[in-house]
Scaffold this motif. Structure first.
Motif, PDB file in Angstrom:
ATOM      1  N   ARG B  63       4.703 -10.754   8.533  1.00  0.00           N
ATOM      2  CA  ARG B  63       3.253 -10.202   8.648  1.00  0.00           C
ATOM      3  C   ARG B  63       2.989  -8.803   8.617  1.00  0.00           C
ATOM      4  N   PHE B  64       3.864  -8.082   9.037  1.00  0.00           N
ATOM      5  CA  PHE B  64       3.886  -6.648   8.679  1.00  0.00           C
ATOM      6  C   PHE B  64       4.594  -6.149   7.399  1.00  0.00           C
ATOM      7  N   SER B  65       3.607  -5.587   6.441  1.00  0.00           N
ATOM      8  CA  SER B  65       4.015  -5.280   5.107  1.00  0.00           C
ATOM      9  C   SER B  65       3.579  -3.943   5.161  1.00  0.00           C
ATOM     10  N   GLY B  66       3.747  -3.407   3.618  1.00  0.00           N
ATOM     11  CA  GLY B  66       3.343  -2.108   3.161  1.00  0.00           C
ATOM     12  C   GLY B  66       3.644  -1.884   1.915  1.00  0.00           C
ATOM     13  N   ARG B  67       3.257  -0.737   1.568  1.00  0.00           N
ATOM     14  CA  ARG B  67       3.573  -0.127   0.218  1.00  0.00           C
ATOM     15  C   ARG B  67       3.373   1.365   0.337  1.00  0.00           C
ATOM     16  N   GLN B  68       4.202   1.677  -1.036  1.00  0.00           N
ATOM     17  CA  GLN B  68       3.849   3.343  -0.915  1.00  0.00           C
ATOM     18  C   GLN B  68       3.519   3.352  -2.471  1.00  0.00           C
ATOM     19  N   PHE B  69       2.380   4.392  -2.571  1.00  0.00           N
ATOM     20  CA  PHE B  69       1.783   4.576  -3.970  1.00  0.00           C
ATOM     21  C   PHE B  69       2.373   5.651  -4.901  1.00  0.00           C
ATOM     22  N   PRO B  70       2.201   5.720  -6.075  1.00  0.00           N
ATOM     23  CA  PRO B  70       2.663   6.760  -6.887  1.00  0.00           C
ATOM     24  C   PRO B  70       2.595   7.967  -6.403  1.00  0.00           C
ATOM     25  N   ASN B  71       1.354   8.325  -5.643  1.00  0.00           N
ATOM     26  CA  ASN B  71       1.144   9.802  -5.060  1.00  0.00           C
ATOM     27  C   ASN B  71       2.034   9.783  -3.820  1.00  0.00           C
ATOM     28  N   TYR B  72       2.757   8.814  -3.326  1.00  0.00           N
ATOM     29  CA  TYR B  72       3.333   8.932  -1.975  1.00  0.00           C
ATOM     30  C   TYR B  72       2.815   8.447  -1.070  1.00  0.00           C
ATOM     31  N   SER B  73       1.607   8.524  -1.020  1.00  0.00           N
ATOM     32  CA  SER B  73       0.594   7.912   0.364  1.00  0.00           C
ATOM     33  C   SER B  73       1.038   6.458   0.425  1.00  0.00           C
ATOM     34  N   SER B  74       0.573   5.971   1.710  1.00  0.00           N
ATOM     35  CA  SER B  74       1.268   4.501   2.195  1.00  0.00           C
ATOM     36  C   SER B  74       0.278   3.713   2.959  1.00  0.00           C
ATOM     37  N   GLU B  75       0.260   2.306   2.722  1.00  0.00           N
ATOM     38  CA  GLU B  75      -0.427   1.504   3.716  1.00  0.00           C
ATOM     39  C   GLU B  75       0.644   0.779   4.210  1.00  0.00           C
ATOM     40  N   LEU B  76       0.012   0.139   5.580  1.00  0.00           N
ATOM     41  CA  LEU B  76       0.647  -0.641   6.374  1.00  0.00           C
ATOM     42  C   LEU B  76      -0.360  -1.781   6.523  1.00  0.00           C
TER      43      LEU B  76
END
Lengths: 113, 112
Positions: B63-76
């Motif tokens: 349930r802990f997940s995330g991603r990194q966007f093309p501009n290298y910013s990220s979400e958790l």
């Protein structure tokens, strides 16, 4: 799994006394980094050690990396109240693309003026 | 040079809700790391992203997940929030895999 033990967990000293924290691993490390986190703040990078037996100094701080690259220490000479905070070691296990950065639990330093 | 920025500073949620935390790395840094720091505890590694891909994750449930966007910013993203998820969530970035990490000020997540 890989673990790193950091001791002591807490240290209380009088201003002017020395302080040492140790970081120990059961396996050989690629490198080790040390960070300091002031109360209410975020960790701030202090130094990275890479070579076996390496010793680096930053003013009153001395960092050592063991000959076997399994342990490290941070020594502060003549502590000051500005040294208060938690000191973390972070060790790098590098097996190809499976890189892991594992953090010690930190040593919290309190300095009495 | 702007440092690592995280938003929001504080987030209050209730059990079962979902939370999204955001991180912008230092310009030029491609690696982003997420950590959980519960009160009085050390840093627990959550996730590492590099060049848009998840490179490693710590011992946390899915349930802990995330991603990194093309501009290298990220979400958790944290789903199905539980009381014990209350903690300071720190994001860090580095220029390359074995380079020092630079931390943001964190997002303090409180679960009521």
């Amino acid at each position: 799994g890989q673990q790193v033990m950091q001791i002591p967990q807490y240290q209380h000293v009088q201003e002017g006394e020395d302080f040492t924290t140790y970081c120990n691993s059961s396996t050989t490390l690629s490198n080790i980094q040390w960070y300091k986190q002031r109360p209410g703040g975020h960790p701030v990078f202090l130094i990275q050690l890479v070579k076996s037996g390496e010793v680096k100094k930053q003013k009153r701080l001395t960092f050592q990396f063991g000959e076997a690259k399994k342990n490290s220490s941070l020594h502060i000479t003549a502590t000051q109240t500005t040294d208060v905070g938690t000191y973390f070691c972070a060790v790098d296990y590098n097996a190809g693309n499976n890189r892991k950065l594992i953090w010690g639990l930190g040593t919290s330093l309190a300095v009495n003026p | 040079e702007a440092g690592v920025t995280q938003s929001p500073t504080h987030l209050i949620k209730t059990r079962g809700q979902q939370a999204t935390l955001r991180c912008s790395p230092i310009s030029g840094h491609t690696s982003v790391y997420w950590y959980q720091q519960a009160l009085g505890l050390g840093l627990q590694f959550l996730l590492w992203y590099d060049e848009g891909e998840e490179r490693n994750r710590g011992n946390f449930p899915p349930r802990f997940s995330g991603r990194q966007f093309p501009n290298y910013s990220s979400e958790l993203n944290v789903n199905a929030l539980e009381l014990e998820d209350s903690a300071l969530y720190l994001c860090a970035s580095s220029s390359r895999r074995n380079q020092p990490q630079h931390f943001g000020d964190g997002t303090r997540l409180s679960i009521l």
